[in-house]
Design a protein around this motif. Structure first.
Motif, PDB file in Angstrom:
ATOM      1  N   GLY A 164       0.847  -1.190   0.000  1.00 18.51           N
ATOM      2  CA  GLY A 164       0.000   0.000   0.000  1.00 18.51           C
ATOM      3  C   GLY A 164       0.878   1.233   0.000  1.00 18.51           C
ATOM      4  N   ALA A 165       0.263   2.363   0.231  1.00 12.82           N
ATOM      5  CA  ALA A 165       0.990   3.627   0.243  1.00 12.82           C
ATOM      6  C   ALA A 165       1.851   3.751   1.495  1.00 12.82           C
ATOM      7  CB  ALA A 165       0.007   4.793   0.191  1.00 12.82           C
ATOM      8  N   SER A 166       2.901   4.542   1.408  1.00 15.36           N
ATOM      9  CA  SER A 166       3.701   4.859   2.591  1.00 15.36           C
ATOM     10  C   SER A 166       2.795   5.491   3.640  1.00 15.36           C
ATOM     11  CB  SER A 166       4.822   5.834   2.238  1.00 15.36           C
ATOM     12  OG  SER A 166       5.778   5.213   1.437  1.00 15.36           O
ATOM     13  N   GLY A 167       2.897   4.994   4.867  1.00 19.39           N
ATOM     14  CA  GLY A 167       2.096   5.533   5.958  1.00 19.39           C
ATOM     15  C   GLY A 167       0.779   4.814   6.177  1.00 19.39           C
ATOM     16  N   SER A 168       0.490   3.784   5.360  1.00 23.71           N
ATOM     17  CA  SER A 168      -0.774   3.069   5.526  1.00 23.71           C
ATOM     18  C   SER A 168      -0.682   1.963   6.571  1.00 23.71           C
ATOM     19  CB  SER A 168      -1.261   2.507   4.188  1.00 23.71           C
ATOM     20  OG  SER A 168      -0.327   1.590   3.662  1.00 23.71           O
ATOM     21  N   GLY A 169       0.515   1.667   7.057  1.00 29.02           N
ATOM     22  CA  GLY A 169       0.686   0.680   8.117  1.00 29.02           C
ATOM     23  C   GLY A 169       1.211  -0.667   7.672  1.00 29.02           C
ATOM     24  N   CYS A 170       1.783  -0.743   6.482  1.00 29.75           N
ATOM     25  CA  CYS A 170       2.262  -2.028   5.948  1.00 29.75           C
ATOM     26  C   CYS A 170       3.311  -2.680   6.841  1.00 29.75           C
ATOM     27  CB  CYS A 170       2.844  -1.840   4.544  1.00 29.75           C
ATOM     28  SG  CYS A 170       1.652  -1.275   3.328  1.00 29.75           S
ATOM     29  N   THR A 171       4.329  -1.946   7.224  1.00 30.51           N
ATOM     30  CA  THR A 171       5.425  -2.524   8.001  1.00 30.51           C
ATOM     31  C   THR A 171       4.960  -2.934   9.387  1.00 30.51           C
ATOM     32  OG1 THR A 171       6.984  -1.168   6.751  1.00 30.51           O
ATOM     33  CG2 THR A 171       7.793  -2.127   8.805  1.00 30.51           C
ATOM     34  N   THR A 172       4.169  -2.095  10.023  1.00 27.87           N
ATOM     35  CA  THR A 172       3.656  -2.406  11.362  1.00 27.87           C
ATOM     36  C   THR A 172       2.795  -3.658  11.328  1.00 27.87           C
ATOM     37  OG1 THR A 172       3.691  -0.065  11.970  1.00 27.87           O
ATOM     38  CG2 THR A 172       2.269  -1.508  13.277  1.00 27.87           C
ATOM     39  N   LEU A 173       1.892  -3.733  10.365  1.00 24.59           N
ATOM     40  CA  LEU A 173       1.010  -4.892  10.254  1.00 24.59           C
ATOM     41  C   LEU A 173       1.798  -6.149   9.891  1.00 24.59           C
ATOM     42  CD1 LEU A 173      -1.855  -6.041  10.346  1.00 24.59           C
ATOM     43  CD2 LEU A 173      -2.105  -5.346   7.940  1.00 24.59           C
ATOM     44  N   ALA A 174       2.750  -6.032   8.982  1.00 20.18           N
ATOM     45  CA  ALA A 174       3.549  -7.194   8.572  1.00 20.18           C
ATOM     46  C   ALA A 174       4.351  -7.748   9.745  1.00 20.18           C
ATOM     47  CB  ALA A 174       4.471  -6.821   7.421  1.00 20.18           C
ATOM     48  N   ALA A 175       4.948  -6.876  10.543  1.00 15.55           N
ATOM     49  CA  ALA A 175       5.710  -7.341  11.708  1.00 15.55           C
ATOM     50  C   ALA A 175       4.795  -8.051  12.699  1.00 15.55           C
ATOM     51  CB  ALA A 175       6.419  -6.161  12.367  1.00 15.55           C
ATOM     52  N   ALA A 176       3.605  -7.499  12.921  1.00 13.46           N
ATOM     53  CA  ALA A 176       2.659  -8.123  13.845  1.00 13.46           C
ATOM     54  C   ALA A 176       2.174  -9.471  13.312  1.00 13.46           C
ATOM     55  CB  ALA A 176       1.475  -7.187  14.092  1.00 13.46           C
ATOM     56  N   LEU A 177       1.858  -9.537  12.018  1.00 13.43           N
ATOM     57  CA  LEU A 177       1.387 -10.782  11.423  1.00 13.43           C
ATOM     58  C   LEU A 177       2.475 -11.852  11.438  1.00 13.43           C
ATOM     59  CD1 LEU A 177      -0.934 -12.263   9.994  1.00 13.43           C
ATOM     60  CD2 LEU A 177      -0.022 -11.382   7.829  1.00 13.43           C
ATOM     61  N   ALA A 178       3.698 -11.457  11.115  1.00 12.27           N
ATOM     62  CA  ALA A 178       4.809 -12.412  11.136  1.00 12.27           C
ATOM     63  C   ALA A 178       4.987 -12.986  12.537  1.00 12.27           C
ATOM     64  CB  ALA A 178       6.089 -11.742  10.650  1.00 12.27           C
ATOM     65  N   GLY A 179       4.932 -12.136  13.543  1.00  5.42           N
ATOM     66  CA  GLY A 179       5.044 -12.608  14.922  1.00  5.42           C
ATOM     67  C   GLY A 179       3.889 -13.519  15.297  1.00  5.42           C
ATOM     68  N   ASP A 180       2.704 -13.152  14.867  1.00  5.25           N
ATOM     69  CA  ASP A 180       1.495 -13.914  15.160  1.00  5.25           C
ATOM     70  C   ASP A 180       1.537 -15.313  14.534  1.00  5.25           C
ATOM     71  OD1 ASP A 180      -1.112 -13.992  16.339  1.00  5.25           O
ATOM     72  OD2 ASP A 180      -1.999 -13.605  14.374  1.00  5.25           O
ATOM     73  N   LEU A 181       2.032 -15.406  13.304  1.00  3.38           N
ATOM     74  CA  LEU A 181       2.055 -16.676  12.577  1.00  3.38           C
ATOM     75  C   LEU A 181       3.384 -17.429  12.696  1.00  3.38           C
ATOM     76  CD1 LEU A 181       0.277 -15.573   9.260  1.00  3.38           C
ATOM     77  CD2 LEU A 181      -0.717 -16.811  11.201  1.00  3.38           C
ATOM     78  N   GLY A 182       4.366 -16.820  13.355  1.00  4.62           N
ATOM     79  CA  GLY A 182       5.681 -17.455  13.466  1.00  4.62           C
ATOM     80  C   GLY A 182       6.438 -17.477  12.158  1.00  4.62           C
ATOM     81  N   LEU A 183       6.226 -16.448  11.326  1.00  7.31           N
ATOM     82  CA  LEU A 183       6.900 -16.341  10.037  1.00  7.31           C
ATOM     83  C   LEU A 183       7.979 -15.253  10.098  1.00  7.31           C
ATOM     84  CD1 LEU A 183       3.764 -16.457   7.691  1.00  7.31           C
ATOM     85  CD2 LEU A 183       5.226 -18.363   8.398  1.00  7.31           C
ATOM     86  N   ARG A 184       8.820 -15.231   9.119  1.00  8.78           N
ATOM     87  CA  ARG A 184       9.877 -14.221   9.014  1.00  8.78           C
ATOM     88  C   ARG A 184       9.314 -12.953   8.373  1.00  8.78           C
ATOM     89  NH1 ARG A 184      15.501 -15.018   5.629  1.00  8.78           N
ATOM     90  NH2 ARG A 184      16.474 -13.062   6.288  1.00  8.78           N
ATOM     91  N   HIS A 185       9.616 -11.793   8.961  1.00 11.72           N
ATOM     92  CA  HIS A 185       9.200 -10.516   8.374  1.00 11.72           C
ATOM     93  C   HIS A 185      10.343  -9.959   7.533  1.00 11.72           C
ATOM     94  CE1 HIS A 185       8.617  -5.941   8.839  1.00 11.72           C
ATOM     95  NE2 HIS A 185       7.920  -6.373   7.803  1.00 11.72           N
ATOM     96  N   LEU A 186      10.034  -9.645   6.285  1.00 10.12           N
ATOM     97  CA  LEU A 186      10.971  -8.992   5.376  1.00 10.12           C
ATOM     98  C   LEU A 186      10.349  -7.669   4.949  1.00 10.12           C
ATOM     99  CD1 LEU A 186      11.755 -12.048   3.028  1.00 10.12           C
ATOM    100  CD2 LEU A 186      13.043 -11.309   5.043  1.00 10.12           C
ATOM    101  N   ASP A 187      11.179  -6.668   4.689  1.00 10.55           N
ATOM    102  CA  ASP A 187      10.675  -5.374   4.232  1.00 10.55           C
ATOM    103  C   ASP A 187      11.335  -5.013   2.907  1.00 10.55           C
ATOM    104  OD1 ASP A 187       9.015  -2.903   5.065  1.00 10.55           O
ATOM    105  OD2 ASP A 187      10.922  -2.075   4.364  1.00 10.55           O
TER     106      ASP A 187
END
Length: 185
Positions: free
Chosen positions: A7-30
């Motif tokens: 999505g656009a910068s500032g829409s929360g992509c990185t924050t949500l991805a880090a939370a989802l990765a932690g939640d699912l036990g997956l690796r977060h990449l940016d």
């Protein structure tokens, strides 16, 4: 499982991805870690496209599962078509720009006005840059499900939407209600 949050910068992509990765036990990449060379200050030197593709491909292939945040439009089908689910985040420009203003001040102690102007143009931005039109055209070509989240919701609420959208195997229900063998199309 490979999930892409964009999505656009500032829409929360990185924050949500880090939370989802932690939640699912997956690796977060940016994506920014691959797009930009590590510099101080950051985001000054772009990495060569073949190098960023090679690095990202290596990291995705070496992981059981990943949640990738950022934009990878135009990086290559070998990356763009490898996802189980793509989550597209959209928020109006005033919300995004205010978030970016706070983030810039917190992280760097100053605000890059040129960056904020660029981010504010996302909705009507030029087709050659990161824009809503470019993202929508790209999303229309993807082969996996795309979940569009277009409200200013909490991370927990967004996580619930994603969990509900994650593909689940189609199972026959036996007479006792327990799952049995997968249904084949």
């Amino acid at each position: 499982m490979h999930i892409h949050i964009t999505g656009a910068s500032g829409s929360g992509c990185t924050t949500l991805a880090a939370a989802l990765a932690g939640d699912l036990g997956l690796r977060h990449l940016d994506a920014d870690s691959y797009y930009w060379m590590p510099t101080s200050p950051p985001f000054q030197v772009k990495r060569h496209p073949t190098e960023r593709l090679s690095l990202l491909s290596r990291d995705i292939q070496s992981s059981v599962g990943v949640v990738l945040s950022g934009s990878i439009v135009g990086w290559g089908a070998e990356i763009e078509d490898t996802f189980t689910l793509i989550v597209f985040l959209y928020l109006p420009a005033p919300i995004r720009v205010e978030r970016l203003r706070r983030r810039e001040l917190e992280k760097y102690g100053l605000i890059d006005e040129a960056f904020l102007e660029w981010a504010a143009l996302y909705d009507q931005g030029p087709p050659e840059g990161r824009s809503l039109g470019k993202h929508n055209a790209w999303l229309a070509l993807r082969t996996c499900p795309v979940l569009r989240l277009e409200m200013d919701e909490s991370v927990d609420t967004r996580l619930r939407h994603i969990h509900a959208a994650l593909p689940k195997p189609l199972l026959n229900q036996s007479a006792n209600g327990r799952p049995s063998s997968p249904v084949t199309p």
